[in-house]
Write a protein that holds these residues in place. Structure first.
Motif, PDB file in Angstrom:
ATOM      1  N   ASP A 227      47.712  46.247  18.880  1.00 20.71           N
ATOM      2  CA  ASP A 227      48.906  45.589  19.393  1.00 20.71           C
ATOM      3  C   ASP A 227      50.140  46.248  18.775  1.00 20.71           C
ATOM      4  O   ASP A 227      50.563  45.897  17.677  1.00 20.71           O
ATOM      5  CB  ASP A 227      48.839  44.089  19.038  1.00 20.71           C
ATOM      6  N   THR A 228      50.699  47.228  19.466  1.00 15.54           N
ATOM      7  CA  THR A 228      51.818  47.997  18.919  1.00 15.54           C
ATOM      8  C   THR A 228      52.700  48.525  20.043  1.00 15.54           C
ATOM      9  O   THR A 228      52.193  48.870  21.109  1.00 15.54           O
ATOM     10  CB  THR A 228      51.295  49.208  18.094  1.00 15.54           C
ATOM     11  N   PRO A 229      54.024  48.601  19.803  1.00 21.47           N
ATOM     12  CA  PRO A 229      54.874  49.277  20.799  1.00 21.47           C
ATOM     13  C   PRO A 229      54.826  50.801  20.627  1.00 21.47           C
ATOM     14  O   PRO A 229      55.327  51.531  21.471  1.00 21.47           O
ATOM     15  CB  PRO A 229      56.272  48.738  20.477  1.00 21.47           C
ATOM     16  N   HIS A 230      54.239  51.262  19.512  1.00 15.80           N
ATOM     17  CA  HIS A 230      54.320  52.692  19.185  1.00 15.80           C
ATOM     18  C   HIS A 230      53.153  53.461  19.797  1.00 15.80           C
ATOM     19  O   HIS A 230      52.209  53.855  19.115  1.00 15.80           O
ATOM     20  CB  HIS A 230      54.409  52.865  17.665  1.00 15.80           C
ATOM     21  N   THR A 231      53.272  53.655  21.119  1.00 14.34           N
ATOM     22  CA  THR A 231      52.188  54.309  21.873  1.00 14.34           C
ATOM     23  C   THR A 231      52.633  55.638  22.479  1.00 14.34           C
ATOM     24  O   THR A 231      51.896  56.233  23.258  1.00 14.34           O
ATOM     25  CB  THR A 231      51.729  53.394  23.020  1.00 14.34           C
ATOM     26  N   HIS A 232      53.837  56.086  22.134  1.00 14.12           N
ATOM     27  CA  HIS A 232      54.372  57.317  22.726  1.00 14.12           C
ATOM     28  C   HIS A 232      53.453  58.503  22.377  1.00 14.12           C
ATOM     29  O   HIS A 232      53.150  58.727  21.208  1.00 14.12           O
ATOM     30  CB  HIS A 232      55.776  57.545  22.172  1.00 14.12           C
ATOM     31  N   GLY A 233      53.010  59.203  23.404  1.00 14.58           N
ATOM     32  CA  GLY A 233      52.163  60.371  23.169  1.00 14.58           C
ATOM     33  C   GLY A 233      50.673  60.077  23.087  1.00 14.58           C
ATOM     34  O   GLY A 233      49.875  60.961  22.750  1.00 14.58           O
ATOM     35  N   LEU A 263      41.966  58.346  17.919  1.00 17.74           N
ATOM     36  CA  LEU A 263      43.197  57.843  18.535  1.00 17.74           C
ATOM     37  C   LEU A 263      43.470  56.395  18.138  1.00 17.74           C
ATOM     38  O   LEU A 263      44.627  56.007  17.920  1.00 17.74           O
ATOM     39  CB  LEU A 263      43.126  57.968  20.055  1.00 17.74           C
ATOM     40  N   THR A 264      42.432  55.590  18.016  1.00 17.16           N
ATOM     41  CA  THR A 264      42.618  54.194  17.599  1.00 17.16           C
ATOM     42  C   THR A 264      43.256  54.156  16.212  1.00 17.16           C
ATOM     43  O   THR A 264      44.185  53.377  15.966  1.00 17.16           O
ATOM     44  CB  THR A 264      41.276  53.437  17.625  1.00 17.16           C
ATOM     45  N   GLY A 265      42.826  55.025  15.318  1.00 17.94           N
ATOM     46  CA  GLY A 265      43.438  55.126  13.986  1.00 17.94           C
ATOM     47  C   GLY A 265      44.886  55.596  14.076  1.00 17.94           C
ATOM     48  O   GLY A 265      45.761  55.097  13.365  1.00 17.94           O
ATOM     49  N   ALA A 266      45.146  56.559  14.975  1.00 19.67           N
ATOM     50  CA  ALA A 266      46.507  57.084  15.138  1.00 19.67           C
ATOM     51  C   ALA A 266      47.446  56.001  15.677  1.00 19.67           C
ATOM     52  O   ALA A 266      48.618  55.925  15.290  1.00 19.67           O
ATOM     53  CB  ALA A 266      46.487  58.291  16.081  1.00 19.67           C
ATOM     54  N   LEU A 267      46.926  55.139  16.552  1.00 15.45           N
ATOM     55  CA  LEU A 267      47.734  54.025  17.071  1.00 15.45           C
ATOM     56  C   LEU A 267      48.041  53.036  15.954  1.00 15.45           C
ATOM     57  O   LEU A 267      49.163  52.529  15.851  1.00 15.45           O
ATOM     58  CB  LEU A 267      46.978  53.314  18.200  1.00 15.45           C
ATOM     59  N   ARG A 268      47.045  52.763  15.099  1.00  9.26           N
ATOM     60  CA  ARG A 268      47.272  51.834  13.976  1.00  9.26           C
ATOM     61  C   ARG A 268      48.335  52.380  13.030  1.00  9.26           C
ATOM     62  O   ARG A 268      49.123  51.631  12.468  1.00  9.26           O
ATOM     63  CB  ARG A 268      45.974  51.628  13.192  1.00  9.26           C
ATOM     64  N   GLY A 269      48.367  53.698  12.855  1.00 13.51           N
ATOM     65  CA  GLY A 269      49.305  54.309  11.901  1.00 13.51           C
ATOM     66  C   GLY A 269      50.725  54.464  12.428  1.00 13.51           C
ATOM     67  O   GLY A 269      51.650  54.749  11.663  1.00 13.51           O
TER      68      GLY A 269
END
Ligand code: PLP
Length: 284
Positions: A227-233, A263-269
Motif C-alpha cells: 500500500d504505497t503511492p510510490h509506484t513510479h517505474g 519488485l515487491t521489496g523495491a515497492l516496500r522501499g
C-alpha cells in the motif's frame, strides 16, 4: 567470445526505452534494475522525456534514423544476451526496432552466437495520464510483441494488444492473456497491479501448444499488495529485471518469480527514498 573459458562474467543486457531525468522510470530505472541483478547494462534512447514524480512535461523523439544508429552501434560491437524494450513512442520507432531485431536474428541464424532474449514492456500511458505511445502506433507495437519472447502488459495494455475491452476480473484477464498468447505465439507476463484486493498477482501465461494439449499454461505469482503511492517505474523495473535474469535462469518462470519477489521489496522501499514530492519511485 563465448567459447570455453571465455564466458562473460555478467550477462550483457540492453534497454531500448525513454528517459526519466529523476531516475524513477525508463532507461534510468532499467539500468538500476540491471545492476541490481548483476547484469552489465546498456541503453539506447527512443525518446527524451522531461518528467518528474508529478508527471510528464514534454517528449522529444530524435527519430528512427538516429535510433537505428544507436542500435547498430551496440549490436555491431557487443554480443547482446538480452534486450528489454520499453517506451517506443511512435510507429516509426517501433518499426525500426522491429527491423533491427529481424536483422539481428538473420545475422545470428547460423550461429554459434544465439540471438538475444527479448522482453517487450508495451508502455502506452503513464500513470499520470500522459500518453507515451502515439495511438497510431498500436499495430506496430502488436507486431513488435509477436517478435518478442515475452510481453509484460498490465490489464489496459493487454486489452489494446488483444483488441478487446479491458478485463475487470483477474479470471477474465487470464483468459484474455491465454488467447492472446496463443494467437501471437509470445509468452505473456500479465501484471495484476491495476486490480484491487489484498494481493497483487502476476501470471506467466505460456501459449497453447502440442505439449499442453492446446491449453495455455498459467503460473500465478502471488504477492502482498504494497500500500504505497510510490509506484513510479514499477513496470519498467520488472521488465528490466526479467531481461537481466533470463540469461542465467533455466526458464521464464524462474526469472519471473525472482523478478516479482524483488519488485515487491523495491515497492516496500520506495517510501523511504524521499525522491520528489509526487508519486515517487520504487527503490530499484
Ligand atoms: N516514463 C518512461 C520513460 C516510461 O518508460 C514509463 C513506463 O514505462 C513511465 C514514464 C511511466 O511511469 P509510471 O506510469 O510508472 O509513472
Amino acid at each position: 567470445d563465448r567459447g570455453p573459458g571465455t564466458r562473460p562474467s555478467r550477462p550483457r543486457v540492453l534497454s531500448v526505452a525513454g528517459t526519466d531525468p529523476t531516475g524513477g522510470a525508463g532507461i534510468q530505472a532499467d539500468l538500476k534494475s540491471f545492476a541490481a541483478h548483476g547484469a552489465y547494462g546498456m541503453a539506447v534512447t527512443t525518446a527524451l522525456v522531461a518528467q518528474n514524480t508529478h508527471g510528464v512535461r514534454s517528449v522529444h523523439v530524435p527519430g528512427p534514423a538516429f535510433l537505428r544508429e544507436q542500435l547498430d552501434a551496440v549490436s555491431d560491437d557487443v554480443e547482446i544476451d538480452a534486450v528489454k524494450i520499453g517506451m517506443v513512442a511512435d510507429e516509426a520507432n517501433a518499426r525500426e526496432i522491429g527491423a533491427w531485431l529481424d536483422a539481428l536474428a538473420a545475422a545470428r541464424s547460423d550461429a554459434a552466437v544465439p540471438r538475444p532474449w527479448v522482453v517487450l514492456d508495451p508502455v502506452m500511458v503513464a500513470t499520470s495520464g500522459h500518453r507515451l505511445l502515439d495511438p497510431g502506433a498500436e499495430q506496430a507495437v502488436r507486431d513488435l510483441a509477436a517478435r518478442a519472447d515475452v510481453v509484460t502488459p498490465n490489464l489496459p495494455e493487454l486489452a489494446v494488444l488483444a483488441g478487446r475491452d479491458v478485463a475487470t476480473t483477474w479470471d477474465d484477464a487470464l483468459a484474455q492473456a491465454g488467447s492472446y498468447a496463443t494467437a501471437c505465439g509470445t509468452v505473456v507476463l500479465l501484471k495484476g497491479g491495476h486490480l484491487t484486493g489484498a494481493t497483487s498477482p502476476d501470471a506467466l501465461v505460456v501459449p497453447a501448444g502440442p505439449s499442453s494439449d492446446g491449453v495455455p499454461t498459467v503460473t500465478t505469482f502471488d504477492a502482498e499488495r504494497v500500500d504505497t503511492p510510490h509506484t513510479h517505474g514499477t513496470g519498467c523495473s520488472l521488465s528490466a529485471a526479467l531481461a537481466a535474469l533470463r540469461p542465467r535462469r533455466e526458464s521464464w518462470e524462474d526469472a519471473a518469480r525472482e523478478a516479482k519477489e524483488w519488485l515487491t521489496g523495491a515497492l516496500r522501499g520506495g517510501a523511504a527514498l524521499r525522491v520528489g514530492t509526487g508519486r515517487g519511485p520504487v527503490d530499484h
